[in-house]
Design an enzyme around this catalytic site. Sequence first.
Site, PDB file in Angstrom:
ATOM      1  N   THR A 109      94.465  27.358  57.553  1.00 53.27           N
ATOM      2  CA  THR A 109      93.104  27.508  58.049  1.00 53.27           C
ATOM      3  C   THR A 109      92.137  26.876  57.046  1.00 53.27           C
ATOM      4  O   THR A 109      92.494  26.682  55.881  1.00 53.27           O
ATOM      5  CB  THR A 109      92.765  28.989  58.324  1.00 53.27           C
ATOM      6  OG1 THR A 109      91.532  29.069  59.014  1.00 53.27           O
ATOM      7  CG2 THR A 109      92.707  29.801  57.052  1.00 53.27           C
TER       8      THR A 109
ATOM      9  N   GLY B 141      92.941  21.818  48.864  1.00 53.80           N
ATOM     10  CA  GLY B 141      92.000  20.783  49.288  1.00 53.80           C
ATOM     11  C   GLY B 141      91.003  21.329  50.292  1.00 53.80           C
ATOM     12  O   GLY B 141      91.390  21.721  51.384  1.00 53.80           O
TER      13      GLY B 141
ATOM     14  N   CYS C 176      87.046  15.012  57.613  1.00 52.42           N
ATOM     15  CA  CYS C 176      86.479  16.321  57.265  1.00 52.42           C
ATOM     16  C   CYS C 176      84.996  16.219  56.946  1.00 52.42           C
ATOM     17  O   CYS C 176      84.595  15.423  56.103  1.00 52.42           O
ATOM     18  CB  CYS C 176      87.249  16.826  56.045  1.00 52.42           C
ATOM     19  SG  CYS C 176      86.580  18.309  55.362  1.00 52.42           S
TER      20      CYS C 176
HETATM   21  N1  LIG Z   1      91.140  21.186  54.264  1.00 51.36           N
HETATM   22  C1  LIG Z   1      89.942  21.286  54.736  1.00 51.36           C
HETATM   23  O1  LIG Z   1      88.949  20.993  54.079  1.00 51.36           O
HETATM   24  C2  LIG Z   1      89.716  21.799  56.092  1.00 51.36           C
HETATM   25  C3  LIG Z   1      90.730  21.798  57.018  1.00 51.36           C
HETATM   26  N2  LIG Z   1      90.504  22.171  58.314  1.00 51.36           N
HETATM   27  C4  LIG Z   1      91.619  22.152  59.245  1.00 51.36           C
HETATM   28  O2  LIG Z   1      91.202  22.310  60.573  1.00 51.36           O
HETATM   29  C5  LIG Z   1      92.106  23.122  61.313  1.00 51.36           C
HETATM   30  C6  LIG Z   1      91.386  24.248  61.986  1.00 51.36           C
HETATM   31  O3  LIG Z   1      91.050  25.219  61.044  1.00 51.36           O
HETATM   32  P1  LIG Z   1      89.999  26.389  61.284  1.00 51.36           P
HETATM   33  O4  LIG Z   1      88.682  25.834  61.611  1.00 51.36           O
HETATM   34  O5  LIG Z   1      90.103  27.255  60.112  1.00 51.36           O
HETATM   35  O6  LIG Z   1      90.480  27.112  62.613  1.00 51.36           O
HETATM   36  P2  LIG Z   1      91.469  28.338  62.910  1.00 51.36           P
HETATM   37  O7  LIG Z   1      91.845  28.213  64.305  1.00 51.36           O
HETATM   38  O8  LIG Z   1      92.533  28.409  61.901  1.00 51.36           O
HETATM   39  O9  LIG Z   1      90.537  29.643  62.805  1.00 51.36           O
HETATM   40  C7  LIG Z   1      89.915  30.090  61.654  1.00 51.36           C
HETATM   41  C8  LIG Z   1      89.606  31.595  61.773  1.00 51.36           C
HETATM   42  O10 LIG Z   1      89.035  32.045  60.578  1.00 51.36           O
HETATM   43  C9  LIG Z   1      87.692  32.526  60.806  1.00 51.36           C
HETATM   44  N3  LIG Z   1      86.817  32.009  59.740  1.00 51.36           N
HETATM   45  C10 LIG Z   1      86.085  32.743  58.884  1.00 51.36           C
HETATM   46  N4  LIG Z   1      85.442  31.977  58.002  1.00 51.36           N
HETATM   47  C11 LIG Z   1      85.770  30.716  58.311  1.00 51.36           C
HETATM   48  C12 LIG Z   1      85.409  29.451  57.796  1.00 51.36           C
HETATM   49  N5  LIG Z   1      84.568  29.319  56.764  1.00 51.36           N
HETATM   50  N6  LIG Z   1      85.900  28.346  58.366  1.00 51.36           N
HETATM   51  C13 LIG Z   1      86.737  28.441  59.424  1.00 51.36           C
HETATM   52  N7  LIG Z   1      87.115  29.613  59.972  1.00 51.36           N
HETATM   53  C14 LIG Z   1      86.634  30.735  59.412  1.00 51.36           C
HETATM   54  C15 LIG Z   1      87.312  31.992  62.163  1.00 51.36           C
HETATM   55  O11 LIG Z   1      86.452  32.890  62.848  1.00 51.36           O
HETATM   56  P3  LIG Z   1      85.044  32.400  63.462  1.00 51.36           P
HETATM   57  O12 LIG Z   1      85.330  31.119  64.208  1.00 51.36           O
HETATM   58  O13 LIG Z   1      84.617  33.508  64.356  1.00 51.36           O
HETATM   59  O14 LIG Z   1      84.156  32.167  62.300  1.00 51.36           O
HETATM   60  C16 LIG Z   1      88.642  31.903  62.877  1.00 51.36           C
HETATM   61  O15 LIG Z   1      88.987  33.143  63.414  1.00 51.36           O
HETATM   62  C17 LIG Z   1      93.179  23.521  60.299  1.00 51.36           C
HETATM   63  O16 LIG Z   1      94.240  22.614  60.419  1.00 51.36           O
HETATM   64  C18 LIG Z   1      92.503  23.341  58.982  1.00 51.36           C
HETATM   65  O17 LIG Z   1      93.402  23.059  57.936  1.00 51.36           O
HETATM   66  C19 LIG Z   1      89.279  22.593  58.719  1.00 51.36           C
HETATM   67  C20 LIG Z   1      88.215  22.585  57.849  1.00 51.36           C
HETATM   68  C21 LIG Z   1      88.371  22.257  56.440  1.00 51.36           C
HETATM   69  N1  LIG Z   2      87.252  19.839  57.110  1.00 55.86           N
HETATM   70  C1  LIG Z   2      88.192  19.308  57.881  1.00 55.86           C
HETATM   71  N2  LIG Z   2      89.380  18.979  57.331  1.00 55.86           N
HETATM   72  C2  LIG Z   2      90.298  18.479  58.135  1.00 55.86           C
HETATM   73  C3  LIG Z   2      90.078  18.281  59.491  1.00 55.86           C
HETATM   74  N3  LIG Z   2      91.202  17.766  60.038  1.00 55.86           N
HETATM   75  C4  LIG Z   2      92.088  17.683  59.036  1.00 55.86           C
HETATM   76  N4  LIG Z   2      91.552  18.105  57.893  1.00 55.86           N
HETATM   77  C5  LIG Z   2      92.169  18.156  56.569  1.00 55.86           C
HETATM   78  O1  LIG Z   2      92.355  16.824  56.090  1.00 55.86           O
HETATM   79  C6  LIG Z   2      93.706  16.661  55.667  1.00 55.86           C
HETATM   80  C7  LIG Z   2      94.144  15.217  55.780  1.00 55.86           C
HETATM   81  O2  LIG Z   2      93.328  14.431  54.966  1.00 55.86           O
HETATM   82  P1  LIG Z   2      93.300  12.818  55.098  1.00 55.86           P
HETATM   83  O3  LIG Z   2      92.248  12.385  54.149  1.00 55.86           O
HETATM   84  O4  LIG Z   2      94.648  12.339  54.705  1.00 55.86           O
HETATM   85  O5  LIG Z   2      92.991  12.512  56.515  1.00 55.86           O
HETATM   86  C8  LIG Z   2      94.471  17.601  56.579  1.00 55.86           C
HETATM   87  O6  LIG Z   2      95.754  17.906  56.102  1.00 55.86           O
HETATM   88  C9  LIG Z   2      93.538  18.802  56.607  1.00 55.86           C
HETATM   89  O7  LIG Z   2      93.647  19.609  55.488  1.00 55.86           O
HETATM   90  C10 LIG Z   2      88.802  18.608  60.022  1.00 55.86           C
HETATM   91  O8  LIG Z   2      88.503  18.438  61.223  1.00 55.86           O
HETATM   92  N5  LIG Z   2      87.897  19.119  59.177  1.00 55.86           N
HETATM   93  K   LIG Z   3      85.521  14.180  53.560  1.00 54.83           K
END
Ligand SMILES: NC(=O)C1=CN([C@@H]2O[C@H](COP(=O)(O)OP(=O)(O)OC[C@H]3O[C@@H](n4cnc5c(N)ncnc54)[C@H](OP(=O)(O)O)[C@@H]3O)[C@@H](O)[C@H]2O)C=CC1
Ligand SMILES: Nc1nc2c(ncn2[C@@H]2O[C@H](COP(=O)(O)O)[C@@H](O)[C@H]2O)c(=O)[nH]1
Ligand SMILES: [K+]
Length: 478
Positions: free
Chosen positions: A247, A296, A303
Amino acid sequence: MRFHNGEVPQTDLTYSDVFMVPTQSAVTSRLAVDLSTRDGSGAAVPIVASNMTAVSGRRMAETLARRGGLAVIPQDIPVDVVAEAVEWVKSRDTVTDTALTLTGGHTVGDALALLPKRAHGAVIIVDDDRRPVGVVTEHDCVGVDRFSQLRYVASTDVLTLSAGTPAEDAFNRLFEANRKLAPVVDADGRLSGIVTRPGALRSTLYRPNTDAAGRLRIAAAIGINGDVAKRAAQLVETGVDLLVVDTAHGHQERMREALSLVRAVVPDTPLVAGNVVTAEGVADLVDAGADIVKVGVGPGAMCTTRMMTGVGRPQFSAILECAAEARRLGRHAWADGGVRHPRDVALALAAGASNVMIGSWFAGTYESPGDLQRDADGRLYKENFGMASARAVRLRTAADSPFEQARKALFEEGISTSRMYLDPARPGVEDLLDTIVAGVRSACTYAGASDLEEFHERAVIGVQSAAGFTEGAPLSDW
Ligand SMILES: NC(=O)C1=CN([C@@H]2O[C@H](COP(=O)(O)OP(=O)(O)OC[C@H]3O[C@@H](n4cnc5c(N)ncnc54)[C@H](OP(=O)(O)O)[C@@H]3O)[C@@H](O)[C@H]2O)C=CC1
Ligand SMILES: Nc1nc2c(ncn2[C@@H]2O[C@H](COP(=O)(O)O)[C@@H](O)[C@H]2O)c(=O)[nH]1
Ligand SMILES: [K+]
């Protein structure tokens, strides 16, 4: 790893902020470097394809595992579909690539639709007994009516190689016959795969990532909502080798709960959890059951988290701190996101990561799941999108009520549409892997390291100005 001249960086650092100083080496060849990881992923090269819909499907999983890496199937894919992918990947040959096949009665249009699915660029025409009777390449289809039957356009002078032909012999046979590729046949003459010259060479350089039964490995992801224990148990039942609980904000209570539930039902499967960027985040996830912590927040190419929220941390420093904590606790850290060049992979490993995740870069390859498209200038690309983008959220919430969908659509933290162009010189993921692995092997020898542990121990890292980074880049676009 230590900083050059005992320097103590005053700010957090990105990959571009740092460089590695060469140190005295006794390693005589780049090919003598062992890139295998010891974190339970089985990876023989430290590369994992991200759990992104536009990146990791069964072809990506097969191709990477055959060369020692791993791909993670995204969390939005239904379990029955993951089960099919797992079964398929596990039934693949660990040495030769899967052939694209059609019959003589299929059309040029059918072949053109199939050809971009694989980097080797050929469709094998088989008879009713699956014996190869012809080969069709894109070249054979140029200027030919799309409805023409393949029996009339295929080259029928087929060179076949027997399964088990040693790689060097296969390479030499292809070279001598002036062929780029050949169908591989079993003892009954039936098609079992395809071998190309680079494929034969690669099978001498890479070791496949295989499970205890000698089949290719594959991983799958789970979110933190819904019945996570059930999904975890079902995924492991399908044969998935490693689970990623994923997440955006990994350092949250619900993640800990999800992780504990998953750990309880799958005690023996390596468990990756994230994403975090602090030592406290690592300690909490390890405490909840993680074997590997994914590091990360914000570096990903798709992102927008840092621009939306200001939250995240420059990736090099995040890995350095998190990997140190994971190691202190006897666990491991994966570097996730922001990799644009082989140097970034080398630097993540120097900082202590056991594997490096790559998303967008791999989206622009033949093996990613999307359809190959051509822009107005004829350049080939694939569409890529972030897993927290409006597009991904729409797909993920398709079964929810319209009101619930609208609520969830509010929190967008990713790009919905982006074009990842295929590099004409490196259009396949194995081509990218060759470049990355060459860079990392070479980096290890500059540090006098013969494996990744030594690399982390011996690496000396300096901090550079923006001009320092620019100086290192070649004058041409790269
Ligand atoms: N590596 C990165 O920088 C990031 C990666 N991602 C990727 O995007 C995909 C989706 O992830 P995600 O958006 O977490 O969705 P998920 O479907 O995993 O849901 C996240 C859950 O956590 C709750 N939550 C609370 N705080 C946060 C927050 N700050 N950000 C997100 N959810 C929160 C949400 O509730 P509610 O919606 O009610 O708040 C929801 O229930 C994953 O693969 C993730 O790795 C996404 C963003 C950053
Ligand atoms: N904040 C967000 N991070 C995301 C999203 N989709 C993927 N990811 C993260 O990026 C890496 C891959 O990085 P890359 O530079 O090689 O493309 C992935 O594994 C996730 O952790 C997003 O929509 N928002
Ligand atoms: K970025």
